[in-house]
Design a protein around this motif. Structure first.
Motif, PDB file in Angstrom:
ATOM      1  N   ARG A   1       0.843  -1.212   0.000  1.00 45.20           N
ATOM      2  CA  ARG A   1       0.000   0.000   0.000  1.00 45.20           C
ATOM      3  C   ARG A   1       0.871   1.252   0.000  1.00 45.20           C
ATOM      4  O   ARG A   1       0.578   2.233  -0.687  1.00 45.20           O
ATOM      5  CB  ARG A   1      -0.911   0.004   1.231  1.00 45.20           C
ATOM      6  CG  ARG A   1      -1.946  -1.112   1.183  1.00 45.20           C
ATOM      7  CD  ARG A   1      -2.803  -1.143   2.441  1.00 45.20           C
ATOM      8  NE  ARG A   1      -3.602  -2.346   2.466  1.00 45.20           N
ATOM      9  CZ  ARG A   1      -3.488  -3.316   3.381  1.00 45.20           C
ATOM     10  NH1 ARG A   1      -2.636  -3.205   4.373  1.00 45.20           N
ATOM     11  NH2 ARG A   1      -4.239  -4.394   3.304  1.00 45.20           N
ATOM     12  N   ALA A   2       1.963   1.198   0.765  1.00 47.19           N
ATOM     13  CA  ALA A   2       2.873   2.352   0.801  1.00 47.19           C
ATOM     14  C   ALA A   2       3.502   2.574  -0.574  1.00 47.19           C
ATOM     15  O   ALA A   2       3.736   3.721  -0.983  1.00 47.19           O
ATOM     16  CB  ALA A   2       3.954   2.140   1.863  1.00 47.19           C
ATOM     17  N   ARG A   3       3.741   1.504  -1.297  1.00 46.77           N
ATOM     18  CA  ARG A   3       4.325   1.638  -2.651  1.00 46.77           C
ATOM     19  C   ARG A   3       3.388   2.396  -3.576  1.00 46.77           C
ATOM     20  O   ARG A   3       3.818   3.159  -4.433  1.00 46.77           O
ATOM     21  CB  ARG A   3       4.620   0.253  -3.249  1.00 46.77           C
ATOM     22  CG  ARG A   3       5.947  -0.337  -2.809  1.00 46.77           C
ATOM     23  CD  ARG A   3       6.184  -1.645  -3.520  1.00 46.77           C
ATOM     24  NE  ARG A   3       6.179  -1.474  -4.961  1.00 46.77           N
ATOM     25  CZ  ARG A   3       7.224  -1.081  -5.679  1.00 46.77           C
ATOM     26  NH1 ARG A   3       8.365  -0.827  -5.066  1.00 46.77           N
ATOM     27  NH2 ARG A   3       7.153  -0.938  -6.975  1.00 46.77           N
ATOM     28  N   ILE A   4       2.104   2.160  -3.395  1.00 50.89           N
ATOM     29  CA  ILE A   4       1.128   2.868  -4.232  1.00 50.89           C
ATOM     30  C   ILE A   4       1.233   4.369  -3.940  1.00 50.89           C
ATOM     31  O   ILE A   4       1.259   5.196  -4.859  1.00 50.89           O
ATOM     32  CB  ILE A   4      -0.304   2.352  -3.932  1.00 50.89           C
ATOM     33  CG1 ILE A   4      -0.427   0.895  -4.387  1.00 50.89           C
ATOM     34  CG2 ILE A   4      -1.347   3.233  -4.629  1.00 50.89           C
ATOM     35  CD1 ILE A   4      -1.694   0.213  -3.914  1.00 50.89           C
ATOM     36  N   ILE A   5       1.316   4.704  -2.668  1.00 42.70           N
ATOM     37  CA  ILE A   5       1.412   6.121  -2.298  1.00 42.70           C
ATOM     38  C   ILE A   5       2.736   6.711  -2.782  1.00 42.70           C
ATOM     39  O   ILE A   5       2.799   7.844  -3.254  1.00 42.70           O
ATOM     40  CB  ILE A   5       1.252   6.278  -0.772  1.00 42.70           C
ATOM     41  CG1 ILE A   5      -0.177   5.875  -0.406  1.00 42.70           C
ATOM     42  CG2 ILE A   5       1.552   7.707  -0.316  1.00 42.70           C
ATOM     43  CD1 ILE A   5      -0.439   5.768   1.053  1.00 42.70           C
ATOM     44  N   GLN A   6       3.796   5.916  -2.685  1.00 40.90           N
ATOM     45  CA  GLN A   6       5.103   6.381  -3.171  1.00 40.90           C
ATOM     46  C   GLN A   6       5.010   6.751  -4.658  1.00 40.90           C
ATOM     47  O   GLN A   6       5.477   7.811  -5.084  1.00 40.90           O
ATOM     48  CB  GLN A   6       6.149   5.275  -2.975  1.00 40.90           C
ATOM     49  CG  GLN A   6       7.542   5.674  -3.427  1.00 40.90           C
ATOM     50  CD  GLN A   6       8.443   4.467  -3.671  1.00 40.90           C
ATOM     51  OE1 GLN A   6       7.966   3.392  -4.060  1.00 40.90           O
ATOM     52  NE2 GLN A   6       9.725   4.634  -3.445  1.00 40.90           N
ATOM     53  N   LYS A   7       4.381   5.878  -5.432  1.00 42.00           N
ATOM     54  CA  LYS A   7       4.255   6.151  -6.871  1.00 42.00           C
ATOM     55  C   LYS A   7       3.417   7.405  -7.099  1.00 42.00           C
ATOM     56  O   LYS A   7       3.710   8.205  -7.979  1.00 42.00           O
ATOM     57  CB  LYS A   7       3.627   4.955  -7.569  1.00 42.00           C
ATOM     58  CG  LYS A   7       4.567   3.769  -7.673  1.00 42.00           C
ATOM     59  CD  LYS A   7       3.902   2.646  -8.411  1.00 42.00           C
ATOM     60  CE  LYS A   7       4.788   1.418  -8.447  1.00 42.00           C
ATOM     61  NZ  LYS A   7       4.112   0.286  -9.094  1.00 42.00           N
ATOM     62  N   MET A   8       2.389   7.546  -6.255  1.00 42.03           N
ATOM     63  CA  MET A   8       1.516   8.702  -6.378  1.00 42.03           C
ATOM     64  C   MET A   8       2.304  10.003  -6.168  1.00 42.03           C
ATOM     65  O   MET A   8       2.143  10.967  -6.901  1.00 42.03           O
ATOM     66  CB  MET A   8       0.455   8.561  -5.291  1.00 42.03           C
ATOM     67  CG  MET A   8      -0.758   9.362  -5.444  1.00 42.03           C
ATOM     68  SD  MET A   8      -1.844   8.793  -4.123  1.00 42.03           S
ATOM     69  CE  MET A   8      -1.216   9.733  -2.763  1.00 42.03           C
ATOM     70  N   LEU A   9       3.176   9.974  -5.156  1.00 38.57           N
ATOM     71  CA  LEU A   9       3.930  11.191  -4.827  1.00 38.57           C
ATOM     72  C   LEU A   9       5.022  11.505  -5.834  1.00 38.57           C
ATOM     73  O   LEU A   9       5.335  12.664  -6.077  1.00 38.57           O
ATOM     74  CB  LEU A   9       4.567  11.056  -3.440  1.00 38.57           C
ATOM     75  CG  LEU A   9       3.635  11.172  -2.239  1.00 38.57           C
ATOM     76  CD1 LEU A   9       4.382  10.817  -0.961  1.00 38.57           C
ATOM     77  CD2 LEU A   9       3.084  12.587  -2.126  1.00 38.57           C
ATOM     78  N   PHE A  10       5.613  10.447  -6.402  1.00 40.74           N
ATOM     79  CA  PHE A  10       6.843  10.693  -7.165  1.00 40.74           C
ATOM     80  C   PHE A  10       6.757  10.268  -8.629  1.00 40.74           C
ATOM     81  O   PHE A  10       7.766  10.217  -9.309  1.00 40.74           O
ATOM     82  CB  PHE A  10       8.019   9.961  -6.512  1.00 40.74           C
ATOM     83  CG  PHE A  10       8.217  10.334  -5.075  1.00 40.74           C
ATOM     84  CD1 PHE A  10       8.488  11.645  -4.720  1.00 40.74           C
ATOM     85  CD2 PHE A  10       8.115   9.392  -4.066  1.00 40.74           C
ATOM     86  CE1 PHE A  10       8.659  11.997  -3.387  1.00 40.74           C
ATOM     87  CE2 PHE A  10       8.286   9.729  -2.744  1.00 40.74           C
ATOM     88  CZ  PHE A  10       8.558  11.041  -2.395  1.00 40.74           C
TER      89      PHE A  10
END
Ligand SMILES: Cc1cc2nc3c(=O)[nH]c(=O)nc-3n(C[C@H](O)[C@H](O)[C@H](O)COP(=O)(O)OP(=O)(O)OC[C@H]3O[C@@H](n4cnc5c(N)ncnc54)[C@H](O)[C@@H]3O)c2cc1C
Length: 409
Positions: free
Chosen positions: A326-335
């Protein structure tokens, strides 16, 4: 001469000390090995979240004491120096020096009965034993082994050929500044100080840790990022002096081993790739995975079936792995794209978004509470579907032979 144990734990960072403490406390004969004598330095921001503090209390009965931690409740977010918000009553973040913190955990493991072998040099790890041969010729053998030897894990190398592909993981640089005039009372986070990563200022009891980190392959000149970031806060002369002491290390953020080990050998903490790719937080999952690995070994040995330990551990660890997904999804979203800077700024300025992230850091909420639907909606803002994860395969031996240089441990 061969010495026999129930469990060998390699590495006495947070993951290894947690595993050894839990297993020794349950009555297993545990050998805890580390190449360093404690106290020893470990390059790390030393930010302990609320989640991590809860795990410290549960596993070690170790409270957050002022002698070991500086607790900070002010957090400033920025993006390439553009201010995004100052949060005055953030959930407490506890700042520590790993030299002191890890020594305390190591002592707890020893007090629980783990037999300490530190410092030792390991000449060979034989997963089939499992067995460890020390360079002085001594051999330690056990029914089970836990590799908690960090990002550059020799145990993972013995199992899979190399710990991680450096192209998939993150790299970070840090300097320690003297703590002068109590200037820094605030945790500073800049979401664009490095690519696919961030910059941080963490005020400690006796110094201030300044760092930048992000995906290794997207930051060919991380030193330049650190230098630029430093100059926002100190004079060029002070930045020059600080850069003399700059140190770097890899973090396995963004990849994890889906099967965390093989046969009678379990991997925990960084050795299993359990770092949150958004925050870079690794201590909490190191503690939790060490605890789960230790408990799985206890259960497997008590039932007379050591071969079940890995399966038991994998089942319990699945929740942590899903959180990292789930954190990876947010990481992709941010960057995801440099063009997304304005969207990120607008998003992170929202107090609801800030509150959600602070709740995760405090341990009040997990990423799963954000909800897949919300994530999907936000990802649409960026014009592309960014869902999906990338994992390090468990049993396969990756091509190539050399692992990342773990840097200053
Ligand atoms: C620059 C940087 C900043 C970070 N900041 C934060 C932060 O602020 N908050 C946070 O939560 N996380 C942070 N992390 C991540 C965090 O440091 C790790 O996730 C965490 O230390 C993992 O714990 P571990 O027990 O798995 O491994 P480690 O802490 O790396 O411990 C591994 C142990 O194994 C020993 N060892 C290694 N190889 C051998 C061998 N061959 N034989 C015997 N012993 C061996 C080492 O001496 C060490 O004691 C940061 C990481 C970096 C690089």
């Amino acid at each position: 001469m061969t010495e026999r144990f129930d469990l060998i734990v390699i590495g006495s960072g947070p993951a290894g000390s947690a595993a050894a403490k839990v297993a020794a406390q349950a009555g297993l004969r545990v050998a805890l090995l580390d190449r360093a004598a404690f106290p020893r330095d470990k390059l790390c921001g030393g930010a302990v979240s609320g989640r991590c503090a809860q795990l410290l209390e549960t596993i070690f009965e170790q409270p957050v004491t002022p002698s070991l931690f500086r607790t900070v409740t002010r957090l400033r977010l920025s993006h390439d120096s553009v201010p995004l918000g100052l949060i005055r009553n953030a959930p407490p973040l506890h700042m520590t020096m790993r030299r002191d913190f890890d020594a305390v955990l190591h002592r707890h493991a020893a007090a629980a009965g783990a037999v300490i072998h530190a410092p030792v040099r390991i000449a060979r790890i034989d997963p089939e034993g499992p067995r460890v041969t020390l360079d002085d010729g001594r051999v330690l053998e056990a029914a089970l082994m836990i590799g908690a030897d960090g990002c550059n894990s020799a145990t993972a190398r013995a199992l899979f050929g190399r710990p991680f592909d450096p192209a998939d993981i993150s790299f970070a640089l840090e300097v320690e500044l003297p703590r002068h005039k109590d200037a820094f009372r605030t945790v500073e986070i800049d979401l664009a100080a490095a690519n696919w990563g961030y910059g941080w200022i963490f005020p400690k009891n006796d110094s201030i840790t300044v760092g930048v980190g992000g995906m290794h392959q997207r930051n060919p000149d991380m030193k330049a990022h650190l230098r630029t970031y430093l100059e926002r806060y100190v004079s060029p002369a002070e930045a020059d002096a600080a850069m003399q002491g700059c140190k770097g290390a890899f973090l396995p953020a963004g990849v994890y081993r889906k099967v965390p080990g093989a046969g009678q050998v379990l991997l925990a903490g960084d050795a299993a790739g359990l770092v949150d790719p958004v925050s870079g937080e690794g201590i909490a999952w190191a503690l939790r995975s060490g605890q789960l690995a230790g408990e799985a070994c206890v259960a497997a040995l008590q039932s007379g079936a050591p071969g079940t330990a890995l399966r038991l551990y994998g089942k319990e660890l699945a929740y942590v792995q899903r959180e990292i997904d789930r954190a990876r999804i947010i990481q992709k979203m941010l960057f995801f794209s440099p063009r997304s800077a304005q969207v990120v700024r607008n998003l992170v300025r929202k107090t609801s978004v800030q509150r959600a992230f602070l709740r995760i850091l405090s341990g009040e909420r997990d990423y799963q509470d954000i909800g897949r639907k919300t994530l999907l909606n936000v990802s649409l803002l960026f014009g592309k579907s960014i869902l999906g994860g990338r994992r390090q395969k468990g049993g396969a031996r990756p091509p190539g032979s050399s692992g990342p240089d773990g840097g200053a441990q």
